[in-house]
Design an enzyme around this catalytic site. Structure first.
Site, PDB file in Angstrom:
ATOM      1  N   ARG A   1     -16.251   2.863   0.703  1.00 24.34           N
ATOM      2  CA  ARG A   1     -15.479   1.839   1.423  1.00 24.34           C
ATOM      3  C   ARG A   1     -15.782   1.960   2.915  1.00 24.34           C
ATOM      4  O   ARG A   1     -15.562   3.017   3.515  1.00 24.34           O
ATOM      5  CB  ARG A   1     -13.981   2.041   1.213  1.00 24.34           C
ATOM      6  CG  ARG A   1     -13.563   1.890  -0.224  1.00 24.34           C
ATOM      7  CD  ARG A   1     -12.057   1.811  -0.312  1.00 24.34           C
ATOM      8  NE  ARG A   1     -11.637   1.855  -1.706  1.00 24.34           N
ATOM      9  CZ  ARG A   1     -10.400   1.584  -2.104  1.00 24.34           C
ATOM     10  NH1 ARG A   1      -9.466   1.270  -1.226  1.00 24.34           N
ATOM     11  NH2 ARG A   1     -10.090   1.649  -3.382  1.00 24.34           N
TER      12      ARG A   1
ATOM     13  N   ARG B   1      -3.947  -5.503 -11.902  1.00 25.21           N
ATOM     14  CA  ARG B   1      -4.740  -6.433 -11.085  1.00 25.21           C
ATOM     15  C   ARG B   1      -6.171  -5.937 -11.013  1.00 25.21           C
ATOM     16  O   ARG B   1      -6.470  -4.839 -11.476  1.00 25.21           O
ATOM     17  CB  ARG B   1      -4.173  -6.460  -9.673  1.00 25.21           C
ATOM     18  CG  ARG B   1      -4.131  -5.043  -9.112  1.00 25.21           C
ATOM     19  CD  ARG B   1      -3.743  -4.955  -7.675  1.00 25.21           C
ATOM     20  NE  ARG B   1      -3.394  -3.609  -7.293  1.00 25.21           N
ATOM     21  CZ  ARG B   1      -4.235  -2.635  -6.981  1.00 25.21           C
ATOM     22  NH1 ARG B   1      -5.540  -2.855  -7.033  1.00 25.21           N
ATOM     23  NH2 ARG B   1      -3.826  -1.447  -6.632  1.00 25.21           N
TER      24      ARG B   1
ATOM     25  N   VAL C   1     -10.102  -2.767  -5.870  1.00 25.62           N
ATOM     26  CA  VAL C   1     -11.161  -2.720  -4.858  1.00 25.62           C
ATOM     27  C   VAL C   1     -12.463  -2.202  -5.482  1.00 25.62           C
ATOM     28  O   VAL C   1     -13.539  -2.741  -5.259  1.00 25.62           O
ATOM     29  CB  VAL C   1     -10.739  -1.798  -3.684  1.00 25.62           C
ATOM     30  CG1 VAL C   1     -11.894  -1.561  -2.729  1.00 25.62           C
ATOM     31  CG2 VAL C   1      -9.539  -2.377  -2.945  1.00 25.62           C
TER      32      VAL C   1
ATOM     33  N   GLY D   1       3.361   5.875  -2.746  1.00 23.00           N
ATOM     34  CA  GLY D   1       3.742   7.276  -2.575  1.00 23.00           C
ATOM     35  C   GLY D   1       5.188   7.470  -2.127  1.00 23.00           C
ATOM     36  O   GLY D   1       5.603   8.591  -1.844  1.00 23.00           O
TER      37      GLY D   1
ATOM     38  N   ASN E   1      -2.411  -0.171 -12.762  1.00 22.14           N
ATOM     39  CA  ASN E   1      -2.503  -1.224 -11.751  1.00 22.14           C
ATOM     40  C   ASN E   1      -2.799  -2.528 -12.471  1.00 22.14           C
ATOM     41  O   ASN E   1      -3.806  -2.645 -13.169  1.00 22.14           O
ATOM     42  CB  ASN E   1      -3.623  -0.942 -10.753  1.00 22.14           C
ATOM     43  CG  ASN E   1      -3.269   0.189  -9.797  1.00 22.14           C
ATOM     44  OD1 ASN E   1      -4.121   0.873  -9.278  1.00 22.14           O
ATOM     45  ND2 ASN E   1      -1.985   0.406  -9.569  1.00 22.14           N
TER      46      ASN E   1
HETATM   47  P1  ADP Z   1       2.386   5.354  -6.162  1.00 21.23           P
HETATM   48  O1  ADP Z   1       2.595   4.221  -7.106  1.00 21.23           O
HETATM   49  O2  ADP Z   1       3.521   5.540  -5.204  1.00 21.23           O
HETATM   50  O3  ADP Z   1       1.049   5.329  -5.505  1.00 21.23           O
HETATM   51  P2  ADP Z   1       1.468   7.354  -8.084  1.00 21.23           P
HETATM   52  O4  ADP Z   1       2.200   7.699  -9.316  1.00 21.23           O
HETATM   53  O5  ADP Z   1       0.215   6.573  -8.230  1.00 21.23           O
HETATM   54  O6  ADP Z   1       2.487   6.657  -7.072  1.00 21.23           O
HETATM   55  O7  ADP Z   1       1.131   8.680  -7.283  1.00 21.23           O
HETATM   56  C1  ADP Z   1       0.558   8.649  -6.013  1.00 21.23           C
HETATM   57  C2  ADP Z   1      -0.203   9.925  -5.763  1.00 21.23           C
HETATM   58  O8  ADP Z   1       0.669  11.064  -5.811  1.00 21.23           O
HETATM   59  C3  ADP Z   1      -1.271  10.197  -6.788  1.00 21.23           C
HETATM   60  O9  ADP Z   1      -2.485   9.581  -6.448  1.00 21.23           O
HETATM   61  C4  ADP Z   1      -1.372  11.722  -6.752  1.00 21.23           C
HETATM   62  O10 ADP Z   1      -2.213  12.126  -5.691  1.00 21.23           O
HETATM   63  C5  ADP Z   1       0.047  12.152  -6.436  1.00 21.23           C
HETATM   64  N1  ADP Z   1       0.754  12.474  -7.697  1.00 21.23           N
HETATM   65  C6  ADP Z   1       1.568  11.660  -8.399  1.00 21.23           C
HETATM   66  N2  ADP Z   1       2.035  12.270  -9.499  1.00 21.23           N
HETATM   67  C7  ADP Z   1       1.488  13.502  -9.519  1.00 21.23           C
HETATM   68  C8  ADP Z   1       1.592  14.640 -10.410  1.00 21.23           C
HETATM   69  N3  ADP Z   1       2.338  14.622 -11.513  1.00 21.23           N
HETATM   70  N4  ADP Z   1       0.880  15.741 -10.091  1.00 21.23           N
HETATM   71  C9  ADP Z   1       0.112  15.789  -8.966  1.00 21.23           C
HETATM   72  N5  ADP Z   1       0.000  14.784  -8.104  1.00 21.23           N
HETATM   73  C10 ADP Z   1       0.678  13.638  -8.353  1.00 21.23           C
END
Ligand code: ADP
Length: 447
Positions: free
Chosen positions: A338, A292, A295, A165, A290
């Protein structure tokens, strides 16, 4: 098949890999830190090697020591599990240089999908639905402003190298977007040493739906249908279930097949998960891949009968996938909770300490993945997850009833766990009617 593999991980996933290896007739070497010196799973390994002190940076993240342990014990392959070095392309490359098979994708395939802009390009080519937004990195602020006005606010600025995030900023208007881009770039440089950011539409009230996929080294890939992981707190998943409820079979199959096509295009072997957000109209947008085992992989195992961990060891040894897509059929419904050693009534404070009471649920369709037993001392150094409770039922209602019953049988003392929170969530009408979005748990906790 390998004669011996090394497991570069700990806890329930180390145990899960040991079990898979034993079924395949493969010996295991477990590396461990001093904090895990008396850990139960080590008793099941054929050999163990201590690689350093409790902090991960001194043990489970030490590539040099893990490789030495593999060389010392003649391990032919390394399974990284999840977390630690599992998504480290450099580690996969070092393994290859040392003629040790990395049980997972090639470093190239890992990088291809790990870089979010590149992954998005591949996804477009594979027909995997992606968010509208910039095609690549934001080079000029004005270009971002233009695209944002085309796709409409709110938008989100994200780091290409992102993870956890970090480097993400939401903007609801032009002024906010201008500051968001600079702020995200700075945070991305500080966190990842790479300031590249891109922009996409921000989706509110979304559900998190992901597709489990498996590829081999012969160009084959299959999907194991999807999971809903919408019940999260601070981006940490709490409950996962599959198949994701409330999605038409046509849309489900189309998205699942596009995810398999994406990893085929990426020449990916091993287990992977393609994560999406889905809106109320059942429109899907890819978040990331991901590279890998995850969980929540047991959810997919329960509804398809495929042993994902065994299959990933097989494909790493060069075998083709032992399943074709038409042999993989959906069977019933599975839910995973979990169980974390955290106190939900004290803002989820971690609870290190000794488990004195550890009473487990059972019965048909109940599976527990845990490395814990009575008298186990939870070290303070690692993730707080002490187990995963998975149930399978003929449909979602039976799975919910089974999970409620299993949770009520499970007794852990004196440390606090997330069990009472799961009981609350499993009894909530929003969960029962799957009328929830990604923020529903946090909203409930604020009430
Ligand atoms: P990271 O690799 O940092 O975890 P992600 O792309 O998986 O980044 O995004 C992390 C979280 O941020 C997601 O699970 C979601 O809750 C929120 N998020 C990311 N992109 C969006 C988007 N375009 N719209 C709404 N929420 C988003």
């Amino acid at each position: 098949m390998f004669g011996r593999i090394l497991i570069a991980n700990r806890g329930e996933i180390a145990l899960r890999i040991i079990r898979a290896a034993r079924e395949l007739g493969v010996e295991t070497v477990c590396v461990y830190s001093l904090a895990d010196a008396d850990a139960p799973w080590l008793e099941l390994a054929d050999q163990t090697v201590c690689i350093g002190k409790g902090p991960s940076a001194d043990s489970y993240l030490r590539i040099d020591r893990i490789i030495s342990a593999a060389e010392m014990t003649d391990a032919e392959a390394i399974h990284p599990g999840y977390g630690f070095l599992a998504e480290n392309a450099h580690f996969a490359e070092v393994c290859r240089d040392c003629h040790i098979e990395f049980i997972g994708p090639s470093p190239e395939a890992m990088s291809r999908l790990g870089d979010k802009i590149n992954c998005k390009k591949l996804a477009r080519a594979a027909g995997t639905p992606v968010f509208p937004g910039t095609d690549g990195e934001i080079e000029e602020l004005e270009e971002a402003v233009e695209i944002a006005s085309e796709i409409g606010y709110p938008v989100i600025v994200k780091a290409t190298a992102g993870g956890g995030g970090k480097g993400m900023r939401i903007a609801h208007n032009v002024a906010a977007l201008r500051t968001a881009v600079t702020a995200a770039q700075q945070e991305a440089i500080a966190s990842f040493g790479n300031g590249a950011v891109y922009l996409e539409k921000f989706l509110d009230h979304a559900r998190h739906v992901e597709v489990q996929v498996l590829g081999d080294k012969h160009g084959n890939a299959v999907h194991l249908y999807n999971r809903d992981c919408t019940s999260q707190r601070r981006h940490q998943k709490l409950i996962e279930e599959g198949p994701a409820p409330g999605i038409s079979p046509e849309i489900r199959d189309r998205v699942c097949e596009s995810a398999a096509e994406l990893i085929r295009k990426a020449e990916y072997s091993g287990a992977a998960t393609v994560e999406f957000l889905m809106n109320e109209k059942q429109e899907f947008f890819m978040l990331e891949v991901n590279t890998r085992v995850q969980v929540e992989h047991p959810v997919s195992e329960m509804i398809t009968g495929v042993d994902i961990v065994k299959e990933s060891i097989r494909v790493a040894s060069g075998d083709p996938l032992s399943w074709t897509q038409d042999q993989i059929t959906l069977r019933g419904h599975a839910i995973e909770c979990r169980i974390n050693a955290e106190d939900p009534s004290k803002n989820f404070m971690p609870q290190p300490g000794t488990i004195e009471t550890w009473q487990l649920p059972g019965g048909p369709g109940v599976r527990l993945e845990t490395h814990v037993r009575t008298g186990y001392r939870i070290p303070p150094n690692y993730d707080s997850m002490i187990g995963k409770l998975i149930v399978h039922g003929r449909d979602r209602n039976e799975a919910i009833a089974r999970m409620r019953s299993a949770l009520s049988e499970m007794k852990v003392a004196p440390i606090a766990t997330t069990i009472p929170l799961h009981q609350r969530l499993l009894n909530h009408h929003a969960f029962v009617s799957h009328d929830f979005d990604i923020n529903w748990v946090e909203r409930l906790l604020e009430e």
